[in-house]
Scaffold this active site. Structure first.
Site, PDB file in Angstrom:
ATOM      1  N   SER A 218       0.852  -1.157   0.338  1.00  0.00           N
ATOM      2  CA  SER A 218       0.226   0.040   0.240  1.00  0.00           C
ATOM      3  C   SER A 218       1.017   1.205  -0.278  1.00  0.00           C
ATOM      4  O   SER A 218       1.965   1.564  -1.239  1.00  0.00           O
ATOM      5  CB  SER A 218      -0.807  -0.218   0.883  1.00  0.00           C
ATOM      6  OG  SER A 218      -1.530   1.149   1.264  1.00  0.00           O
TER       7      SER A 218
ATOM      8  N   ASP B 254      -2.538   6.526  -3.034  1.00  0.00           N
ATOM      9  CA  ASP B 254      -1.493   5.859  -3.065  1.00  0.00           C
ATOM     10  C   ASP B 254      -0.889   4.707  -3.826  1.00  0.00           C
ATOM     11  O   ASP B 254      -1.993   4.332  -4.596  1.00  0.00           O
ATOM     12  CB  ASP B 254      -1.839   5.663  -1.636  1.00  0.00           C
ATOM     13  CG  ASP B 254      -3.141   4.337  -1.192  1.00  0.00           C
ATOM     14  OD1 ASP B 254      -3.410   4.207  -2.085  1.00  0.00           O
ATOM     15  OD2 ASP B 254      -2.803   3.365  -0.468  1.00  0.00           O
TER      16      ASP B 254
ATOM     17  N   ASP C 126      -1.971   1.322  -4.003  1.00  0.00           N
ATOM     18  CA  ASP C 126      -2.335   0.161  -4.413  1.00  0.00           C
ATOM     19  C   ASP C 126      -3.431   1.091  -4.587  1.00  0.00           C
ATOM     20  O   ASP C 126      -4.539   0.513  -5.121  1.00  0.00           O
ATOM     21  CB  ASP C 126      -1.916  -0.800  -3.496  1.00  0.00           C
ATOM     22  CG  ASP C 126      -2.832  -0.824  -2.410  1.00  0.00           C
ATOM     23  OD1 ASP C 126      -3.027   0.888  -1.607  1.00  0.00           O
ATOM     24  OD2 ASP C 126      -3.449  -1.323  -1.696  1.00  0.00           O
TER      25      ASP C 126
ATOM     26  N   ASP D 224      -6.372   2.339  -3.469  1.00  0.00           N
ATOM     27  CA  ASP D 224      -7.566   1.980  -2.148  1.00  0.00           C
ATOM     28  C   ASP D 224      -7.477   3.135  -1.957  1.00  0.00           C
ATOM     29  O   ASP D 224      -8.026   3.023  -0.871  1.00  0.00           O
ATOM     30  CB  ASP D 224      -7.358   0.700  -1.597  1.00  0.00           C
ATOM     31  CG  ASP D 224      -5.974   1.118  -0.327  1.00  0.00           C
ATOM     32  OD1 ASP D 224      -5.249   1.937  -0.479  1.00  0.00           O
ATOM     33  OD2 ASP D 224      -6.226  -0.326   0.586  1.00  0.00           O
TER      34      ASP D 224
END
Length: 445
Positions: free
Chosen positions: A102, A241, A243, A245
């Protein structure tokens, strides 16, 4: 619930090359997960990743493990976490596996799982995988080995899904938008979504090289996009960000809009358009200003523990649709099964276009209380959350802020950090009180 050995609040995460983020362990994880899922009749899973250089290695290890368990694998390549959740459902796969850490630096990585409904894997299944990891790794007979194949149209499928969540009769043709993809998994997706809906798009953070993910850009480093929005005289900015999400936004003045303000704008627009369905879930970290502003609109508000998993659980429990963390995880169950930065941005852009108001204007109904979060790195043997001096200081600060603010002390679920959050009407006072507690936390060994 039983103690977990490997799975944390967001899957398994750590430093690449150190246990458990090693090729050997990750291959065994793929095998263990494959064995558990095979017991449920599974024949296929999907694997996606962000843009970290280690993603190739871990993808191959997972693929080998699943194949050894007799599970077919669809390889999505670089794909946002919510995109993996969506495609897991549409491909009727039994699970989707995300290789990502992430918002963490490139040298970290992690593995997390989605169920066949596009939601995070149930606790019972995670615990079953942990139990299987304690057994020796085996291999099915050659004729039953799983096959792997690339899913070549994965990005296009997800782009079309995102666009389908924006009203078909309106366009973004009058907007100039800066999009920062953090050199992460949305680099080839987010700019195309907004551009195909008519916006003029200025891209930053869309040149991943394997080591620059989240580096000085994206939703955890907002200086670059704030500067770009002002310099280009853009209408707004969207920062994702690594990833995809998590989302933060910027209005035309360069002001940063966090998850609390984003969910407020979405909830207000739902109220204005008659789509209000229940209340809003925030977390223990959500600004008190959000709670007060929603109360003014007669919208219920409830707090969960920190973590999008806990937000989701409380949404399900209450039967509500909207939830968010101030860090930028925004969930709208009217559209998705998990937090999705691109979808959240489209929800806000729906409000901007339908109400014919700027992002600056839409955020004016929410007055945020000054809030300071101090992260204290901690590696000692004793738990600061149980330290007498720290607890006494927390009690003293709570008494000082009675009726005017609050203090929250908690451990990070993904990093060796103690988070000290203080909220109140005056920033100078908040800073003084937060640092007082943080200094005591630093003394605990």
């Amino acid at each position: 619930m039983s103690d977990r050995k490997y799975f944390g609040t967001d899957g398994i995460r750590g430093l690449v090359g150190q246990y458990p983020i090693t090729p050997e362990f990750v291959m065994k994880l793929g095998y263990a997960a494959g064995k558990v899922l095979a017991g449920q009749g599974t024949k296929k899973v999907l694997i996606g990743k962000d843009t970290r250089i280690s993603g190739y290695m871990l993808e191959s290890a997972l693929e080998a493990g699943f194949s050894a368990a007799g599970i077919d694998v669809g390889l999505l390549g670089p794909m946002p976490t919510p995109g993996i959740a969506y495609l897991t459902k549409t491909f009727r796969a039994e699970a989707g596996i995300v290789i990502s850490a992430s918002h963490n630096p490139f040298y970290d990585n992690g593995i997390k799982f989605f169920s066949n409904t596009g939601e995070k894997l149930p606790d019972a299944v995670e615990l079953a995988i942990e139990a299987e990891l304690d057994n020796p790794m085996g291999c099915v007979e050659s004729a039953k080995l799983g096959k792997a194949s690339r899913v070549n149209d994965a990005a296009g499928r997800y782009i079309e899904f995102c666009k389908s969540n924006f009203p078909s009769k309106i366009s973004l043709k009058d907007l100039t938008i800066v999009v920062d993809c953090a050199h992460g998994a949305t680099y080839h997706i987010a700019p195309n979504v907004f551009r195909e809906l008519g916006a003029t798009v200025i891209e930053i953070g869309t040149a991943p090289n394997g080591t620059n993910i989240n580096q000085g850009c994206g939703a955890t480093s907002m200086a670059a996009i704030s500067k770009a929005v002002v310099e280009h005289k853009a209408d707004l900015g969207i920062a994702l960000d690594g990833d995809g999400d998590r989302i933060m936004m910027v209005d035309h003045t360069g002001y940063v809009i966090d998850g609390d303000e984003i969910i407020y704008i979405i909830a207000c627009n739902d109220l204005k358009t008659g789509r209000k369905e229940g209340g809003v879930v925030g977390t223990l970290m959500s600004n008190m200003g959000l709670e007060l502003a929603l109360k003014e609109l007669d919208i219920e508000f409830a707090r969960s523990n920190v973590g999008d998993r806990h937000v989701m659980e409380l949404l399900r429990e209450k039967g509500w649709q909207l939830g968010a963390e101030n860090s930028g995880h925004v969930i709208n169950l009217n559209h998705t099964s998990t937090g999705d930065g691109i979808i959240a941005a489209l929800n806000v852009l729906t409000a901007v276009t339908k109400q014919e108001k700027s992002l600056f204007e839409l955020r004016q109904g929410l007055t945020m209380l000054p809030q300071l979060l101090v992260n204290v790195r901690f590696s000692g043997q004793n738990n600061p959350l149980n330290d007498a001096d720290v607890l006494a200081a927390v009690d003293e600060v709570n008494e000082t802020l009675t009726g005017r603010g609050r203090v929250l002390l908690r451990k990070s679920g993904t990093e060796p950090l103690i988070r000290v959050m203080v909220e109140g009407p005056d920033m100078d006072e908040v800073t003084l009180l937060a640092n007082k507690i943080a200094d005591l936390v630093k003394l605990v060994k």
